[in-house]
Design a protein around this motif. Structure first.
Motif, mmCIF file in Angstrom:
data_model
loop_
_atom_site.group_PDB
_atom_site.id
_atom_site.type_symbol
_atom_site.label_atom_id
_atom_site.label_comp_id
_atom_site.label_asym_id
_atom_site.label_seq_id
_atom_site.Cartn_x
_atom_site.Cartn_y
_atom_site.Cartn_z
ATOM 1 N N VAL A 125 0.862 -1.181 0.000
ATOM 2 C CA VAL A 125 0.000 0.000 0.000
ATOM 3 C C VAL A 125 0.899 1.231 0.000
ATOM 4 C CG1 VAL A 125 -1.659 1.363 1.332
ATOM 5 C CG2 VAL A 125 -1.929 -1.124 1.175
ATOM 6 N N LEU A 126 0.623 2.139 -0.932
ATOM 7 C CA LEU A 126 1.363 3.393 -1.008
ATOM 8 C C LEU A 126 0.490 4.497 -0.440
ATOM 9 C CD1 LEU A 126 3.836 5.014 -1.973
ATOM 10 C CD2 LEU A 126 2.685 5.260 -4.189
ATOM 11 N N ALA A 127 0.977 5.157 0.616
ATOM 12 C CA ALA A 127 0.256 6.265 1.252
ATOM 13 C C ALA A 127 0.973 7.568 0.921
ATOM 14 C CB ALA A 127 0.189 6.055 2.752
ATOM 15 N N THR A 128 0.195 8.570 0.489
ATOM 16 C CA THR A 128 0.759 9.875 0.124
ATOM 17 C C THR A 128 0.022 10.974 0.876
ATOM 18 O OG1 THR A 128 1.282 9.095 -2.112
ATOM 19 C CG2 THR A 128 1.225 11.480 -1.767
ATOM 20 N N LYS A 137 5.465 19.467 3.480
ATOM 21 C CA LYS A 137 5.511 18.008 3.666
ATOM 22 C C LYS A 137 4.557 17.268 2.734
ATOM 23 C CE LYS A 137 6.950 17.987 8.533
ATOM 24 N NZ LYS A 137 6.624 17.477 9.889
ATOM 25 N N TRP A 138 3.709 18.015 2.020
ATOM 26 C CA TRP A 138 2.795 17.357 1.093
ATOM 27 C C TRP A 138 3.594 16.556 0.061
ATOM 28 C CZ3 TRP A 138 -1.563 21.349 -0.464
ATOM 29 C CH2 TRP A 138 -2.248 21.733 0.700
ATOM 30 N N SER A 139 3.085 15.457 -0.336
ATOM 31 C CA SER A 139 3.678 14.469 -1.250
ATOM 32 C C SER A 139 4.616 13.501 -0.533
ATOM 33 C CB SER A 139 4.394 15.110 -2.451
ATOM 34 O OG SER A 139 5.670 15.619 -2.102
ATOM 35 N N ALA A 140 4.779 13.669 0.806
ATOM 36 C CA ALA A 140 5.542 12.677 1.557
ATOM 37 C C ALA A 140 4.862 11.313 1.397
ATOM 38 C CB ALA A 140 5.623 13.065 3.029
ATOM 39 N N LYS A 141 5.675 10.247 1.290
ATOM 40 C CA LYS A 141 5.118 8.936 0.987
ATOM 41 C C LYS A 141 5.616 7.869 1.943
ATOM 42 C CE LYS A 141 4.799 9.923 -3.979
ATOM 43 N NZ LYS A 141 3.342 10.128 -3.981
ATOM 44 N N LEU A 142 4.722 6.910 2.177
ATOM 45 C CA LEU A 142 5.055 5.735 2.974
ATOM 46 C C LEU A 142 4.567 4.510 2.214
ATOM 47 C CD1 LEU A 142 5.951 4.360 5.700
ATOM 48 C CD2 LEU A 142 3.548 4.589 6.409
ATOM 49 N N GLY A 155 6.005 11.820 7.547
ATOM 50 C CA GLY A 155 6.494 12.986 8.281
ATOM 51 C C GLY A 155 6.055 13.036 9.720
ATOM 52 N N TRP A 156 5.102 12.179 10.107
ATOM 53 C CA TRP A 156 4.638 12.078 11.487
ATOM 54 C C TRP A 156 4.678 10.597 11.903
ATOM 55 C CZ3 TRP A 156 2.556 15.870 8.406
ATOM 56 C CH2 TRP A 156 2.465 17.162 8.954
ATOM 57 N N PRO A 157 5.424 10.247 12.935
ATOM 58 C CA PRO A 157 5.471 8.848 13.363
ATOM 59 C C PRO A 157 4.086 8.275 13.649
ATOM 60 C CG PRO A 157 7.169 10.123 14.477
ATOM 61 C CD PRO A 157 6.315 11.103 13.746
ATOM 62 N N GLU A 158 3.194 9.123 14.214
ATOM 63 C CA GLU A 158 1.837 8.640 14.525
ATOM 64 C C GLU A 158 1.074 8.276 13.254
ATOM 65 O OE1 GLU A 158 3.127 11.524 15.333
ATOM 66 O OE2 GLU A 158 2.911 11.972 17.484
ATOM 67 N N ALA A 159 1.258 9.090 12.212
ATOM 68 C CA ALA A 159 0.589 8.804 10.939
ATOM 69 C C ALA A 159 1.128 7.523 10.328
ATOM 70 C CB ALA A 159 0.766 9.972 9.976
ATOM 71 N N ASP A 160 2.442 7.351 10.370
ATOM 72 C CA ASP A 160 3.049 6.120 9.845
ATOM 73 C C ASP A 160 2.503 4.899 10.582
ATOM 74 O OD1 ASP A 160 4.549 7.769 8.230
ATOM 75 O OD2 ASP A 160 6.427 7.491 9.316
#
Length: 371
Positions: A125-128, A137-142, A155-160
């Motif tokens: 799963v690609l999260a943007t 930070k927009w367009s940061a991806k996980l 960009g946020w450990p909680e979001a990851d």
């Protein structure tokens, strides 16, 4: 056929910049797939599409600006029936499109990981990050693989952690995952809008037979996202010179070919050999796999005779009814090219409908049930 991600990686790896536009949400009748993406090159050339008419022109202009400024944007387009008709879109609805710059040193790490996932025929799963918090930070991806390992960060450990948890709860990663998540991870940043999309291997089309019909099918199927593998027992009919669009060309005996193939639920099998004596061992092996689609060319009379023989070997009537034979949608096709259009249309229909035969039950008169 290269996809948008592959083209983007090639561009930035060579030192070029680009802009990528992605539909992140949509509602109503729209002139494009909900998984649409459009890559804009530095020279203005585009790969992929997000629609047509005024919409694509507006997104293209935005992509050119984003390429220059390096600042991503999230645009909302409202397409009324009147507005759409005036601009040649013939639709009505609304859509949000996220346009991001792709730059060397910033984008290739996750794109390289996407390429590796696809090469290994795995899922992720690609999260943007498309909105909320610091716009820089927009367009940061996980990227979260099916095994839980990750590349990149929002960009946020909680979001990851939230995205990892969401993926861990999935039994399997669905091919059609398209979802916008709203995450509250920082009061000062406000809610984050994160676009989640699946990265899955493309379906593989196994073409048994390297004749004119097979060539015509391969030429069309590759344009709609199929990975192509051509199998023939004659080297002169299974080679890269004859099938330049194929990912693999294999010289194998039809009776034992499946011993050398990996067939899964993303496999589509077509028997278009030079004769039913060669088609029969293909079908006989294919029915014991979990392939998404099995099809065979031929007349109804010859198919009925073969079905009798296969039923006598213990293959059930229900399983035989699941085979697409005669292959292709009934459009009165005659030439190899017309047959290919009917066959690829049926492949698309099967892919979108879970593999069910396009003409309902395909029981043939005179075929006895297996005892």
């Amino acid at each position: 056929m290269k996809d948008v991600f592959s083209e983007a990686l090639d561009l930035i790896s060579s030192g070029e910049s680009a802009a990528l536009s992605t539909i992140v949400s949509s509602k109503g009748s729209l002139p494009m797939s909900k998984k649409a993406k459009m890559l804009v090159r530095p020279d203005g050339e585009i790969v992929g599409t997000v629609g047509g008419g005024c919409l694509e022109a507006d997104v293209w202009a935005e992509a050119r600006e984003v390429m220059e400024t390096g600042v991503p944007t999230l645009q909302r387009f409202i397409l009324t029936e009147e507005h759409a008709g005036e601009n040649g879109l013939n639709c009505g609805g609304n859509v949000e499109i996220f346009t991001e710059p792709l730059l060397r040193g910033r984008s290739e790490t996750v794109l390289e990981a996407v390429a590796k996932v696809r090469k290994a025929r795995e899922s992720a799963v690609l999260a943007t990050l498309v909105s909320g918090g610091d716009p820089s930070k927009w367009s940061a991806k996980l990227l979260v693989r099916a095994d839980g390992t990750t590349v990149g960060s929002l960009g946020w450990p909680e979001a990851d952690a939230t995205i990892r948890s969401d993926v861990a709860e999935m039994e399997t990663i669905p091919e059609d995952l398209l979802e916008v998540a709203s995450l509250d991870v920082d009061e000062s940043a406000g809610p984050l809008k994160v676009f989640m999309e699946s990265i899955c291997p493309e379906p593989t089309l196994f073409l048994f037979g390297g004749g004119h019909v097979s060539f015509a099918i391969a030429r069309i199927a590759v344009t709609v996202g199929f990975r192509i593998v051509v199998i023939d027992d004659r080297p002169m009919f299974a080679n890269r010179e004859r099938f330049p669009m194929a990912d693999e060309t294999l010289t194998l005996e039809m009776e034992t070919a499946f011993e050398h193939l990996v067939i899964d639920d993303l496999s589509y099998i077509i028997a278009v050999t030079r004769g039913h004596q060669h088609d029969k061992p293909v079908v006989e092996q294919a029915v014991w796999t979990n392939a998404a689609y099995i099809g065979m060319i031929g007349s109804r009379r010859k198919i009925a005779l073969m079905w009798k023989e296969l039923a006598a070997k213990g293959i059930s009537r229900e399983r035989l009814d699941e085979i697409h034979a005669p292959i292709g949608l009934d459009i009165g096709a005659d030439s190899p090219e017309e047959i290919a259009i009917s066959v690829v249309s049926e492949l698309i229909q099967a892919r979108r409908s879970g593999g069910k035969p396009s003409h309902g039950a395909r029981s043939l008169a005179g075929v006895p049930a297996a005892s």
